[in-house]
Design an enzyme around this catalytic site. Structure first.
Site, PDB file in Angstrom:
ATOM      1  N   MET A  43     -12.005   4.697  -0.462  1.00 40.86           N
ATOM      2  CA  MET A  43     -12.661   4.905   0.841  1.00 40.86           C
ATOM      3  C   MET A  43     -13.295   6.286   0.783  1.00 40.86           C
ATOM      4  O   MET A  43     -12.786   7.258   1.343  1.00 40.86           O
ATOM      5  CB  MET A  43     -11.620   4.805   1.963  1.00 40.86           C
ATOM      6  N   MET A 102      -8.760   8.323   0.233  1.00 43.50           N
ATOM      7  CA  MET A 102      -9.581   8.677   1.413  1.00 43.50           C
ATOM      8  C   MET A 102     -10.075  10.104   1.267  1.00 43.50           C
ATOM      9  O   MET A 102      -9.287  11.003   0.946  1.00 43.50           O
ATOM     10  CB  MET A 102      -8.745   8.581   2.679  1.00 43.50           C
ATOM     11  N   GLY A 132       0.951  -2.409   4.080  1.00 49.59           N
ATOM     12  CA  GLY A 132       1.449  -1.036   4.116  1.00 49.59           C
ATOM     13  C   GLY A 132       2.742  -0.973   4.892  1.00 49.59           C
ATOM     14  O   GLY A 132       3.845  -1.066   4.347  1.00 49.59           O
ATOM     15  N   SER A 142       0.849  -1.190   0.000  1.00 49.32           N
ATOM     16  CA  SER A 142       0.000   0.000   0.000  1.00 49.32           C
ATOM     17  C   SER A 142       0.884   1.241   0.000  1.00 49.32           C
ATOM     18  O   SER A 142       1.670   1.458   0.920  1.00 49.32           O
ATOM     19  CB  SER A 142      -0.907   0.024   1.227  1.00 49.32           C
ATOM     20  N   HIS A 155      -8.399   1.471  -4.047  1.00 42.23           N
ATOM     21  CA  HIS A 155      -9.372   1.244  -2.967  1.00 42.23           C
ATOM     22  C   HIS A 155      -9.997   2.590  -2.615  1.00 42.23           C
ATOM     23  O   HIS A 155      -9.345   3.447  -2.020  1.00 42.23           O
ATOM     24  CB  HIS A 155      -8.611   0.628  -1.780  1.00 42.23           C
ATOM     25  N   ASP A 161      -6.892  -6.211   4.277  1.00 41.35           N
ATOM     26  CA  ASP A 161      -6.258  -4.887   4.252  1.00 41.35           C
ATOM     27  C   ASP A 161      -6.248  -4.298   5.656  1.00 41.35           C
ATOM     28  O   ASP A 161      -7.302  -4.000   6.215  1.00 41.35           O
ATOM     29  CB  ASP A 161      -7.068  -3.998   3.293  1.00 41.35           C
ATOM     30  N   GLY A 162      -5.036  -4.172   6.202  1.00 39.76           N
ATOM     31  CA  GLY A 162      -4.881  -3.563   7.514  1.00 39.76           C
ATOM     32  C   GLY A 162      -4.242  -4.511   8.508  1.00 39.76           C
ATOM     33  O   GLY A 162      -4.767  -5.596   8.753  1.00 39.76           O
ATOM     34  N   ASP A 183      -4.691   3.731  -1.700  1.00 39.03           N
ATOM     35  CA  ASP A 183      -5.776   4.025  -0.762  1.00 39.03           C
ATOM     36  C   ASP A 183      -6.254   5.464  -0.909  1.00 39.03           C
ATOM     37  O   ASP A 183      -5.586   6.402  -0.487  1.00 39.03           O
ATOM     38  CB  ASP A 183      -5.275   3.805   0.670  1.00 39.03           C
ATOM     39  N   MET A 200     -12.026  -5.653   5.183  1.00 44.08           N
ATOM     40  CA  MET A 200     -11.147  -4.746   5.940  1.00 44.08           C
ATOM     41  C   MET A 200     -10.814  -5.390   7.280  1.00 44.08           C
ATOM     42  O   MET A 200     -11.709  -5.798   8.021  1.00 44.08           O
ATOM     43  CB  MET A 200     -11.826  -3.398   6.191  1.00 44.08           C
ATOM     44  N   GLY A 212      -9.032   4.027   7.285  1.00 48.91           N
ATOM     45  CA  GLY A 212      -8.671   5.421   7.532  1.00 48.91           C
ATOM     46  C   GLY A 212      -7.194   5.642   7.781  1.00 48.91           C
ATOM     47  O   GLY A 212      -6.660   6.659   7.375  1.00 48.91           O
ATOM     48  N   PHE A 213      -6.545   4.690   8.434  1.00 45.92           N
ATOM     49  CA  PHE A 213      -5.137   4.902   8.791  1.00 45.92           C
ATOM     50  C   PHE A 213      -4.335   3.610   8.643  1.00 45.92           C
ATOM     51  O   PHE A 213      -4.860   2.524   8.907  1.00 45.92           O
ATOM     52  CB  PHE A 213      -5.026   5.386  10.239  1.00 45.92           C
ATOM     53  N   GLY A 214      -3.073   3.779   8.268  1.00 47.40           N
ATOM     54  CA  GLY A 214      -2.153   2.655   8.279  1.00 47.40           C
ATOM     55  C   GLY A 214      -1.679   2.409   9.703  1.00 47.40           C
ATOM     56  O   GLY A 214      -1.926   3.220  10.606  1.00 47.40           O
ATOM     57  N   GLY A 215      -1.004   1.286   9.886  1.00 47.26           N
ATOM     58  CA  GLY A 215      -0.348   1.014  11.155  1.00 47.26           C
ATOM     59  C   GLY A 215      -1.256   0.628  12.312  1.00 47.26           C
ATOM     60  O   GLY A 215      -0.843   0.699  13.466  1.00 47.26           O
ATOM     61  N   HIS A 272      -1.322  -1.296  -4.283  1.00 44.33           N
ATOM     62  CA  HIS A 272      -2.608  -0.897  -3.691  1.00 44.33           C
ATOM     63  C   HIS A 272      -2.586   0.606  -3.393  1.00 44.33           C
ATOM     64  O   HIS A 272      -1.671   1.097  -2.732  1.00 44.33           O
ATOM     65  CB  HIS A 272      -2.787  -1.703  -2.402  1.00 44.33           C
TER      66      HIS A 272
HETATM   67  C1  DX5 Z   1      -6.439   1.468   5.829  1.00 42.42           C
HETATM   68  C2  DX5 Z   1      -5.899   1.264   4.403  1.00 42.42           C
HETATM   69  C3  DX5 Z   1      -4.816   0.259   4.314  1.00 42.42           C
HETATM   70  C4  DX5 Z   1      -3.575   0.636   4.999  1.00 42.42           C
HETATM   71  C5  DX5 Z   1      -2.909  -0.609   5.504  1.00 42.42           C
HETATM   72  O1  DX5 Z   1      -7.480   2.369   5.791  1.00 42.42           O
HETATM   73  O2  DX5 Z   1      -6.946   0.821   3.573  1.00 42.42           O
HETATM   74  O3  DX5 Z   1      -4.527  -0.096   2.977  1.00 42.42           O
HETATM   75  O4  DX5 Z   1      -2.687   1.334   4.164  1.00 42.42           O
HETATM   76  O5  DX5 Z   1      -1.824  -0.216   6.244  1.00 42.42           O
HETATM   77  P1  DX5 Z   1      -1.076  -1.172   7.254  1.00 42.42           P
HETATM   78  O6  DX5 Z   1      -0.576  -2.339   6.444  1.00 42.42           O
HETATM   79  O7  DX5 Z   1       0.014  -0.315   7.756  1.00 42.42           O
HETATM   80  O8  DX5 Z   1      -2.054  -1.598   8.287  1.00 42.42           O
HETATM   81 ZN    ZN Z   2      -6.700  -0.202   1.305  1.00 43.81          ZN
END
Ligand code: DX5
Ligand code: ZN
Length: 234
Positions: free
Chosen positions: A81, A50, A213, A21, A79, A191-192, A48, A152, A157-160, A46
């Site tokens: 969102m 948002m 990600g 991602s 993707h 994803d996530g 993302d 999901m 909304g957020f990575g990590g 991928h």
């Molecule tokens: C979350 C995103 C993911 C995100 C995953 O809203 O859709 O694609 O980038 O990130 P990681 O792998 O860091 O959880």
């Molecule tokens: Zn995603």
């Protein structure tokens, strides 16, 4: 000049793939971050999107998709969102998306079904995404018309964020069992929170597309990160 790489456009539930991602990449050098993925054999990248309304974060839009498209012929898994994906659809198609995934929970000017039909009509792949709180039943009207179902594994909304195993793995298994019982062919994407320790859990419950990600772009040694993730889903 080497031979052009032939990318695997047709996803298959039998073929596990790691999809980095771009959200977790260093955006001050997008082109080289894209090449970092390409160099280690990534097939699908991928992206993302948002909108700050459907989710509590704003990332990027069609212009970034177009920028990435200019850097690579890897396949682009977009993707969305966002609310009103149908209103913005043509812009993402024109930007060079190869797959577009839309959320069943989003607002539409038209409908989910019509939006999927438009993506397919453009000759692209399409997917449906489910928020962790949305039951598998919400995808049922569309399962015959999609290339992938995105479960999901974090609140979008957020990575990590940490992998929501208890909340999402039974639904993933349900989606796999339904596909097998009905002779369908959609891929299952997670994803996530996907790392070498969580990816095998998702695989055991039916996933074949693994969005990574932080686990892909975080480590400095990308080849090692990719090798570890591939081994975890092999
Ligand atoms: C979350 C995103 C993911 C995100 C995953 O809203 O859709 O694609 O980038 O990130 P990681 O792998 O860091 O959880
Ligand atoms: Zn995603």
């Amino acid at each position: 000049m080497g031979e052009p790489v032939a990318y695997l456009i047709d996803m298959s539930p039998e073929i596990p793939l790691i999809l980095p991602s771009l959200l977790a990449a260093d955006w001050s050098q997008v082109a080289s971050e894209v090449k970092r993925a390409e160099a280690v054999g990534v097939q699908w990248l991928h992206l993302d999107v948002m909108d700050g309304a459907f989710v509590e974060n704003i990332s990027f839009g069609p212009q970034m998709v177009q920028t990435v498209r200019k850097c690579t012929s890897m396949l682009l898994d977009v993707h969305l969102m966002m609310h009103r994906p149908d209103h913005y659809l043509e812009r993402f198609l024109a930007a060079g998306a190869d797959n577009i995934t839309i959320h069943v929970e989003a607002r539409y000017d038209t409908s989910v079904a019509e939006t999927l039909a438009r993506i397919r009509h453009a000759g692209k792949k399409c997917g449906i995404a489910l928020h962790p709180n949305t039951p598998f039943e919400a995808a049922l009207p569309y399962v015959r018309d999609i290339d992938l179902l995105l479960i999901m594994t974090v609140v979008p909304g957020f990575g990590g964020q940490p992998f929501l195993e208890k909340e999402t793995m039974p639904k993933l298994a349900e989606a796999r069992d339904y596909r097998e019982a009905h002779g369908l062919s959609y891929s299952l994407e997670v994803d996530g929170g996907i790392y070498t320790n969580t990816a095998p859990i998702a695989k055991a419950n039916g996933a074949n597309l693994f969005v990574c990600g932080t686990s892909f772009y975080g480590p400095a040694d990308t080849a090692q990160a990719m090798a570890g993730l591939c081994a975890a889903v092999a």
